[in-house]
Design an enzyme around this catalytic site. Structure first.
Site, mmCIF file in Angstrom:
data_model
loop_
_atom_site.group_PDB
_atom_site.id
_atom_site.type_symbol
_atom_site.label_atom_id
_atom_site.label_comp_id
_atom_site.label_asym_id
_atom_site.label_seq_id
_atom_site.Cartn_x
_atom_site.Cartn_y
_atom_site.Cartn_z
ATOM 1 N N HIS A 1 -7.444 25.203 -26.171
ATOM 2 C CA HIS A 1 -6.893 24.203 -27.088
ATOM 3 C C HIS A 1 -5.426 24.526 -27.414
ATOM 4 C CE1 HIS A 1 -11.237 23.748 -27.864
ATOM 5 N NE2 HIS A 1 -10.938 22.492 -28.142
ATOM 6 N N ASP B 1 -11.976 18.213 -19.598
ATOM 7 C CA ASP B 1 -11.900 18.531 -21.018
ATOM 8 C C ASP B 1 -10.740 17.697 -21.578
ATOM 9 O OD1 ASP B 1 -12.398 19.698 -23.494
ATOM 10 O OD2 ASP B 1 -12.315 21.752 -22.758
ATOM 11 N N HIS C 1 -18.307 24.848 -19.814
ATOM 12 C CA HIS C 1 -17.093 24.234 -19.275
ATOM 13 C C HIS C 1 -16.977 24.739 -17.844
ATOM 14 C CE1 HIS C 1 -16.643 24.744 -23.653
ATOM 15 N NE2 HIS C 1 -15.956 23.622 -23.637
ATOM 16 N N ASP D 1 -19.643 15.956 -29.704
ATOM 17 C CA ASP D 1 -19.939 17.385 -29.553
ATOM 18 C C ASP D 1 -20.884 17.777 -30.675
ATOM 19 O OD1 ASP D 1 -17.904 18.644 -27.460
ATOM 20 O OD2 ASP D 1 -16.756 17.216 -28.652
ATOM 21 N N ARG E 1 -21.509 30.200 -29.211
ATOM 22 C CA ARG E 1 -21.873 28.939 -28.573
ATOM 23 C C ARG E 1 -22.623 29.178 -27.258
ATOM 24 N NH1 ARG E 1 -16.255 26.102 -27.870
ATOM 25 N NH2 ARG E 1 -17.532 24.296 -27.257
#
Length: 340
Positions: free
Chosen positions: A185, A255, A173, A66, A142
């Site tokens: 997460h 993911d 995503h 990443d 991001r």
């Protein structure tokens, strides 16, 4: 790829492989590997590590990282350049669209050069999610914008820059993480908005980038479409939205299976993801017991998955002539109006 290559990508614990990892990777024969900051000491060490990983499986296996820029960057100063976050290019877009496209392409061509120098040939970038006001900050700067148009143009420039340097991009995503009110997460986000709105907004950048060689799923429940399963494990989302409405036919990677958004054993997580239509399983933390369980749920890489994996690998093959010093100078000139 060998006849025994499996639908998995694994991380590892440290800056070199221990005996258990070497044995596991040799036997499990994953399609690829992923690296994090914990695996990085310097240029020579990282170059040795990527070679060591490929030697385990006896082929030119993809090595992922990443390296978006901004706060998501595993290769850090002072050894590596501090690349700007996507927001810098989004800000430039508002002033000068052509300059933003050029700057994004150059920045990602520089990223590709930096990655290939140490044997990394897949970047988990660009992010094609919207920046949504009031949503969880996990996406935030991001994102290349708050509307689909800049994300499509800047996301394409990012993909072109990476591939011009022999690095295959992974858009993420899919089908859209920007609206999530939680960090996947840590917990499972639920997006309740109607499908019609999502189609016009969140899904639109991915439609515009549907020819990407790879995409990474979102561990998110879109309750108007499938209230019982996150996209990673939803046949309705994968077949109906990702493959159908969005039109993505590249390699679909989960993911990280160790994220807290998912439940069940690691074998169950792997099996559910493949059954729903994912092509590849991603497990990042290097925990051996978890990796062995994922391996039990992985499948042999064959059929359509093998074809997609081959096309994804081919996206690493073209390296155009490039002067990194000249490119960085041009990038700095383009970004100067929005510096700060």
């Amino acid at each position: 790829m060998s006849n025994n290559t499996t639908t998995a990508i694994y991380g590892l614990k440290g800056t070199s492989l221990d005996a258990d990892e070497k044995a596991f990777f040799r036997d499990a024969d994953p399609w690829g590997f992923i690296l994090f900051a914990r695996n990085v000491e310097g240029v020579r060490q990282l170059s040795r590590l990527t070679l060591e990983l490929r030697n385990c499986v006896g082929r030119d296996a993809p090595v992922l990282i990443d390296q978006e820029g901004g706060r998501v960057a595993r290769l850090k100063p002072p050894t590596w350049r501090k690349a700007p976050p996507a927001q810098r290019f989004a800000d430039l877009w508002l002033r000068d669209e052509e300059a933003a496209i050029e700057a994004t392409r150059i920045n990602h061509r520089l990223l590709a050069h930096e990655l290939r120098t140490v044997g990394i040939d897949v970047d988990c970038a660009p992010v094609a999610d919207l920046r949504i006001e009031g949503a969880d900050a996990i996406i935030g700067d991001r994102a290349f914008g708050t509307t689909p148009e800049p994300i499509i143009h800047l996301g394409r420039a990012a993909m072109e820059g990476l591939m011009a340097g022999g690095v295959a991009p992974i858009i993420k995503h899919i089908p859209g993480h920007g609206r999530a009110m939680a960090d996947s997460h840590l917990e499972l986000p639920v997006v309740p908005e109607p499908r019609e709105l999502l189609s016009e907004t969140d899904f639109a950048p991915f439609r515009g980038l549907a020819d990407a060689p790879m995409a990474m799923t979102a561990h998110i429940v879109y309750s108007d479409i499938d209230s019982d399963h996150p996209a990673t494990q939803s046949a309705e989302l994968i077949e109906g939205v990702i493959r159908g409405e969005i039109g993505f036919d590249g390699l679909l990677i989960t993911d990280d299976l160790s994220m807290k958004a998912l439940t069940g054993t690691f074998r169950e997580r792997a099996e559910r993801s493949l059954a729903a239509g994912c092509d590849m399983l991603l497990h990042c933390n290097g925990e051996m017991a978890e990796m062995k369980a994922v391996a039990e749920g992985a499948a042999r890489l064959d059929g359509t998955r093998l074809e997609r994996a081959g096309k994804a690998e081919a996206a690493r093959e073209r390296i155009e002539d490039f002067d990194p010093d000249e490119a960085e100078s041009r990038l700095n000139t383009l970004l100067e109006p929005v510096a700060g």
